[in-house]
Write a protein that holds these residues in place. Structure first.
Motif, PDB file in Angstrom:
ATOM      1  N   PHE A 209      -2.455 -29.362  20.608  1.00 53.26           N
ATOM      2  CA  PHE A 209      -2.281 -28.230  21.520  1.00 53.26           C
ATOM      3  C   PHE A 209      -1.099 -27.363  21.110  1.00 53.26           C
ATOM      4  CE2 PHE A 209      -1.011 -25.780  25.164  1.00 53.26           C
ATOM      5  CZ  PHE A 209      -2.225 -25.220  25.523  1.00 53.26           C
ATOM      6  N   THR A 210      -0.085 -27.965  20.526  1.00 53.28           N
ATOM      7  CA  THR A 210       1.067 -27.177  20.070  1.00 53.28           C
ATOM      8  C   THR A 210       0.624 -26.064  19.118  1.00 53.28           C
ATOM      9  OG1 THR A 210       2.516 -29.087  20.283  1.00 53.28           O
ATOM     10  CG2 THR A 210       3.307 -27.291  18.901  1.00 53.28           C
ATOM     11  N   HIS A 212      -2.146 -24.481  19.134  1.00 56.72           N
ATOM     12  CA  HIS A 212      -2.742 -23.432  19.952  1.00 56.72           C
ATOM     13  C   HIS A 212      -1.663 -22.665  20.717  1.00 56.72           C
ATOM     14  CE1 HIS A 212      -5.760 -21.347  22.252  1.00 56.72           C
ATOM     15  NE2 HIS A 212      -5.298 -21.819  23.389  1.00 56.72           N
ATOM     16  N   ALA A 213      -0.687 -23.396  21.250  1.00 59.82           N
ATOM     17  CA  ALA A 213       0.373 -22.742  22.031  1.00 59.82           C
ATOM     18  C   ALA A 213       1.174 -21.781  21.149  1.00 59.82           C
ATOM     19  CB  ALA A 213       1.289 -23.799  22.655  1.00 59.82           C
ATOM     20  N   GLU A 214       1.432 -22.195  19.916  1.00 65.33           N
ATOM     21  CA  GLU A 214       2.164 -21.301  18.996  1.00 65.33           C
ATOM     22  C   GLU A 214       1.384 -20.011  18.775  1.00 65.33           C
ATOM     23  OE1 GLU A 214       3.118 -23.421  15.385  1.00 65.33           O
ATOM     24  OE2 GLU A 214       4.365 -24.874  16.457  1.00 65.33           O
ATOM     25  N   LEU A 216      -0.842 -18.707  20.809  1.00 65.26           N
ATOM     26  CA  LEU A 216      -0.876 -17.943  22.070  1.00 65.26           C
ATOM     27  C   LEU A 216       0.412 -17.149  22.267  1.00 65.26           C
ATOM     28  CD1 LEU A 216      -2.186 -20.171  25.011  1.00 65.26           C
ATOM     29  CD2 LEU A 216      -3.144 -18.020  24.220  1.00 65.26           C
ATOM     30  N   ILE A 217       1.527 -17.821  22.071  1.00 63.24           N
ATOM     31  CA  ILE A 217       2.819 -17.202  22.401  1.00 63.24           C
ATOM     32  C   ILE A 217       3.235 -16.198  21.333  1.00 63.24           C
ATOM     33  CG2 ILE A 217       5.279 -17.680  22.763  1.00 63.24           C
ATOM     34  CD1 ILE A 217       4.421 -20.400  23.924  1.00 63.24           C
TER      35      ILE A 217
ATOM     36  N   GLY B  76      -0.205 -12.422  25.464  1.00 59.44           N
ATOM     37  CA  GLY B  76       0.765 -12.287  24.390  1.00 59.44           C
ATOM     38  C   GLY B  76       2.066 -12.807  24.962  1.00 59.44           C
ATOM     39  N   ALA B  77       3.110 -12.776  24.177  1.00 62.73           N
ATOM     40  CA  ALA B  77       4.384 -13.342  24.623  1.00 62.73           C
ATOM     41  C   ALA B  77       4.786 -12.779  25.985  1.00 62.73           C
ATOM     42  CB  ALA B  77       5.465 -13.052  23.587  1.00 62.73           C
ATOM     43  N   PHE B  80       4.001 -14.614  29.417  1.00 62.05           N
ATOM     44  CA  PHE B  80       4.542 -15.934  29.735  1.00 62.05           C
ATOM     45  C   PHE B  80       5.968 -15.833  30.265  1.00 62.05           C
ATOM     46  CE2 PHE B  80       1.361 -16.584  26.451  1.00 62.05           C
ATOM     47  CZ  PHE B  80       0.641 -17.669  26.923  1.00 62.05           C
ATOM     48  N   THR B 116       7.078 -26.523  21.527  1.00 63.33           N
ATOM     49  CA  THR B 116       6.319 -25.330  21.867  1.00 63.33           C
ATOM     50  C   THR B 116       5.124 -25.699  22.743  1.00 63.33           C
ATOM     51  OG1 THR B 116       6.884 -24.406  19.722  1.00 63.33           O
ATOM     52  CG2 THR B 116       5.126 -23.311  20.940  1.00 63.33           C
ATOM     53  N   ASP B 117       5.016 -25.035  23.871  1.00 61.07           N
ATOM     54  CA  ASP B 117       3.906 -25.340  24.773  1.00 61.07           C
ATOM     55  C   ASP B 117       3.635 -24.128  25.660  1.00 61.07           C
ATOM     56  OD1 ASP B 117       1.913 -26.832  26.048  1.00 61.07           O
ATOM     57  OD2 ASP B 117       3.140 -28.640  26.077  1.00 61.07           O
ATOM     58  N   ALA B 118       2.481 -24.120  26.275  1.00 60.07           N
ATOM     59  CA  ALA B 118       2.099 -22.986  27.123  1.00 60.07           C
ATOM     60  C   ALA B 118       1.105 -23.438  28.175  1.00 60.07           C
ATOM     61  CB  ALA B 118       1.469 -21.876  26.266  1.00 60.07           C
ATOM     62  N   THR B 162       1.418 -30.547  27.132  1.00 62.56           N
ATOM     63  CA  THR B 162      -0.031 -30.370  27.202  1.00 62.56           C
ATOM     64  C   THR B 162      -0.730 -31.208  26.148  1.00 62.56           C
ATOM     65  OG1 THR B 162       0.380 -28.088  27.860  1.00 62.56           O
ATOM     66  CG2 THR B 162      -1.875 -28.645  27.213  1.00 62.56           C
ATOM     67  N   LEU B 164      -4.674 -32.155  24.430  1.00 62.85           N
ATOM     68  CA  LEU B 164      -6.038 -31.642  24.288  1.00 62.85           C
ATOM     69  C   LEU B 164      -7.080 -32.718  24.622  1.00 62.85           C
ATOM     70  CD1 LEU B 164      -6.728 -28.789  23.491  1.00 62.85           C
ATOM     71  CD2 LEU B 164      -7.044 -29.532  21.142  1.00 62.85           C
TER      72      LEU B 164
END
Lengths: 303, 303
Positions: A209-210, A212-214, A216-217, B76-77, B80, B116-118, B162, B164
């Motif tokens: 997931f990290t 993916h999060a990278e 996304l952000i 996008g950033a 968040f 890193t997470d979201a 998070t 998966l």
């Protein structure tokens, strides 16, 4: 061009590969599918696929033997030989086929009772490797959609372990939210992934997931994301397969690019490796299997 | 039936859920998709989907606010808010929409720098949980296609992680060679899988193949295979999430059947849990977010 005198076939989840062979030499290769090949595919489906693929290349005046390994028709417990045993044994399993142009001979798979495991096709590659490297003792690694670690001794498969690593990687790359987050190969990201996957395999789902999060952000996929994904999964496999490779020399049999990944990861663990192409080993193994067919009617007398 | 005075929406990878709300109460619910929702979906796509789903339920004489969380348009950033922070913050992000029947307000996601997470959507469920449980300090577990472990303190999300896990399980059940090998639920197989997954997470890919090998050799899927598959993956997650649950009381927010699996696994670790339905928490969170919308033109003056 030499006339083919037998046919080799390998069936896996993704495809059916067919080679028209003259002795040990492939004179024509074809690739098709059995429409989602399963162990339940019938012999006649396979025969029909071979005829469609080779067509006029088949001689009209005699029956050619087809030697098939992999997810061959009508499997079940009877289709496996329990280890420890030689990869091929002494006989193939004839399968009924109505078409007089072909006779079908199936290479049995191997099974293992504890831990429960099975291979359908890899035994033929192993036989090919042994044919090319007589007397070889040690460990084989056969990466693919399924990767297998095999302990060979005195010409026998002593034990083996199968991992779903390659199939998992492909699912994540192609069918998960990671499909837009992982791209690009960087050797450093691969090695870093292997180390992280080995050290903390329980974190796999979080590290995936990290990635993916990278994306996304940051609004773009992380550098070398595909290499890191592959590394994480191979790293976890290497942690579990340690009893196989520790203190050993490992021969890696696989498609060149994937075999190279395993060799790279093993080099990082100071494990010496050699690599060889799996298609070549499959052909050598099928040729070995072909020699097991009991002599049938002489050529020209089949009709 | 009460007339709706606002609309709540939640977008994830699989679906778009829409509720016509009268104050805190849903008076109509609809479910659709955005055709493979991505963070890049436009505001007008979302607006159109809401109008198609609710149609004549929309009043003709005024603009209804839509409060949307999840994979909302144009992320996008900027979409968040970095933790530590409250789950909702003080403002929503208005998104341009040409249709005068709706105004669109997006709930920002939360991001974390290290690791890193979201999250996009879970923050709203967390806000709903806090609205229902004011002053609650501790750990939340939010299973789903992505499962999240969240440390809450003094009304703020302090950190989260998070996994998966759910998406991996679904891929393996639906799109891998295991699709024909895993079926049936047995509680004992689930708990056994959880323990095995926790103890030796590096063996995941091998144990997955074992399920397939059993089916191949025995000619039928192993008993409780689906339970074991789910247990293996949840077990690995629990090993990695130990810093979250160890010595804590955990509230599990999820779809009932999945929340029950996590509660069962945590009970095996002597971790006390409570469970609550995630849809209820989403609605409570969206209602909380709706209260953040700056007062606009009075009803009836929008045209």
């Amino acid at each position: 061009m030499n006339k083919p005198d037998w046919i080799g076939a390998e069936i896996d989840e993704a495809r059916l590969r067919i080679w028209a062979m003259a002795g040990p030499t492939p004179v024509h290769a074809a690739e098709t599918t059995l429409g989602g090949a399963t162990p339940a595919a019938t012999a006649s489906t396979l025969g029909q696929a071979v005829i469609e693929a080779l067509g006029t290349r088949l001689p009209g005046d005699r029956t050619l033997p087809v030697v098939a390994c992999g997810l061959a028709p009508a499997r079940g417990a009877a289709g496996f030989r329990p280890v420890p045993c030689t990869p091929l044994g002494d006989t193939l399993r004839p399968a009924p086929l109505r078409d007089l142009r072909l006779s079908l001979h199936l290479v049995p798979g191997l099974s293992q009772a504890q831990p429960t495991d099975a291979m359908l096709g890899a035994e033929t590659r192993i036989a090919g490797f042994l044919a090319r490297n007589p007397g070889w003792d040690g460990v084989l690694c056969l990466p693919g959609a399924q990767s297998r670690w095999v302990h060979l001794s005195a010409g026998e498969v002593v034990s083996f372990q199968t991992f779903l690593t390659g199939a998992l990687t492909a699912l994540l790359e192609g069918h998960s939210i990671l499909r837009d987050s992982v791209s690009g190969w960087e050797d450093a990201a691969f090695v870093d992934g292997v180390r992280a996957g080995m050290e903390r395999p329980e974190r796999l789902a979080a590290r995936l997931f990290t990635l993916h999060a990278e994306a996304l952000i940051q609004g773009q996929p992380p550098a070398g994301g595909r290499a890191r994904l592959s590394g994480l999964l191979i790293g976890a496999e290497l942690a579990a397969a340690k009893p196989y490779w520790l203190g050993q020399r490992v021969a890696v049999l696989g498609a060149p690019s994937l075999a190279e990944q395993y060799a790279r990861a093993l080099a990082d663990l100071a494990v010496p490796t050699s690599t060889c192409d799996d298609t070549e080993m499959t052909l050598a193994g099928l040729a070995r299997a072909r020699a097991l067919i009991a002599p049938g009617p002489a050529p020209g007398t089949a009709h």
